[in-house]
Design a protein around this motif. Structure first.
Motif, mmCIF file in Angstrom:
data_model
loop_
_atom_site.group_PDB
_atom_site.id
_atom_site.type_symbol
_atom_site.label_atom_id
_atom_site.label_comp_id
_atom_site.label_asym_id
_atom_site.label_seq_id
_atom_site.Cartn_x
_atom_site.Cartn_y
_atom_site.Cartn_z
ATOM 1 N N THR A 80 0.902 -1.418 -0.084
ATOM 2 C CA THR A 80 0.352 -0.031 -0.153
ATOM 3 C C THR A 80 1.043 0.858 -0.021
ATOM 4 N N ASN A 81 2.654 0.824 0.369
ATOM 5 C CA ASN A 81 2.916 2.557 0.196
ATOM 6 C C ASN A 81 3.739 2.594 -0.910
ATOM 7 N N ALA A 82 3.292 1.818 -1.922
ATOM 8 C CA ALA A 82 4.191 1.451 -2.814
ATOM 9 C C ALA A 82 2.983 2.665 -4.168
ATOM 10 N N ALA A 83 3.518 3.398 -5.172
ATOM 11 C CA ALA A 83 3.380 4.198 -6.276
ATOM 12 C C ALA A 83 3.898 3.403 -7.385
ATOM 13 N N LEU A 84 2.755 4.074 -8.693
ATOM 14 C CA LEU A 84 3.592 4.082 -10.082
ATOM 15 C C LEU A 84 3.388 5.080 -10.344
ATOM 16 N N VAL A 85 3.601 5.666 -11.230
ATOM 17 C CA VAL A 85 4.228 6.930 -12.099
ATOM 18 C C VAL A 85 3.779 6.993 -13.386
ATOM 19 N N LEU A 86 2.569 7.641 -14.110
ATOM 20 C CA LEU A 86 2.080 7.141 -15.110
ATOM 21 C C LEU A 86 3.150 8.682 -15.886
#
Length: 242
Positions: free
Chosen positions: A6-12
């Motif tokens: 949950t503390n991860a992100a994927l940036v376009l």
């Protein structure tokens, strides 16, 4: 990476001004940030090189972000660009069309990006999808609206049985406010990085370095970027004078 982090992100991440600010925004908030870029046959393909330069310089200039910056993914979707032809994927003039939309509008581009990004995020265990879509300096692109993002988020979550969040930190900011956000996030060093390394110009021009960055100076993307920079710079000068 765990099945659900949950503390991860994927940036376009295109390597442009907006996605570069979004990358910094994500790095301030998430412990693990991955990026995804799309090769859809865009005429300004120089952005595919710019995005690597931005990632490299972010890691070099901001050590506290470097250990949070995870893998980069580049997806080949050139077949989509052939179907959804526009002035960004074919040799056409940049103008308003009979639909009242800019000829730079690639039909469904952000929707396709988000489908691919969500499929990748599902495999990587990431729930936050971050994009630089913006309504305030509205380009006429219907797939940049927050209503579109909300509908897409619902469709992805229903269709993939996930709990994705599509986050759009620039949605209600002007371009001047986007420059201000960059300054807040990373100071003058981040502003200079975006000026020198990011790429927004539709024509792919990387010659002259203007105060606001590289670009032809005449396409809609350059005009909007320059206008925002001038407004932000003037506001800063006025504040210093007071």
């Amino acid at each position: 990476m765990s099945p659900r982090e949950t503390n991860a992100a994927l940036v376009l991440f295109s390597g442009g001004q907006d996605s570069s600010v979004c990358l910094a925004w994500a790095l301030e908030r998430y412990a693990r940030v991955e990026t995804v870029g799309f090769d859809y046959g865009q005429r300004h393909s120089i952005e595919m090189e710019a995005r690597q330069a931005v990632r490299r310089e972010v890691a070099a200039r901001f050590p506290h972000w470097a250990d949070r910056l995870g893998e980069d993914h580049v997806l080949d979707i050139r077949s989509f660009g052939q179907v959804a032809q526009s002035a960004l994927t074919a040799d056409r003039a940049i103008e308003m069309t009979e639909r009242g939309l800019p000829s730079t509008f690639v039909p469904g581009r952000n929707l396709v990006f988000l489908i691919y990004a969500a499929a990748l995020a599902d495999r990587r265990g990431v729930e936050a999808l971050i994009g630089g879509m913006c309504e305030t300096d509205f380009s006429g692109y219907p797939d940049c609206r927050r209503d579109t993002m909300d509908a897409m988020q619902s469709a992805l979550n229903l269709g993939m049985d996930r709990a994705f969040r599509i986050e759009t930190p620039l949605m209600w900011l002007t371009k001047a406010q986007t420059w201000a956000l960059a300054k807040t996030l990373g100071g003058e060093d981040l502003v200079r990085l975006i000026v020198e390394e990011s790429h927004t110009c539709y024509q792919g021009e990387r010659g002259q370095l203007h105060a606001w960055g590289h670009g032809c100076g005449t396409c809609p993307a350059c005009e909007l970027r320059e206008k925002g920079y001038v407004e932000w710079d003037a506001a800063g000068r006025e504040a210093l004078a007071q």
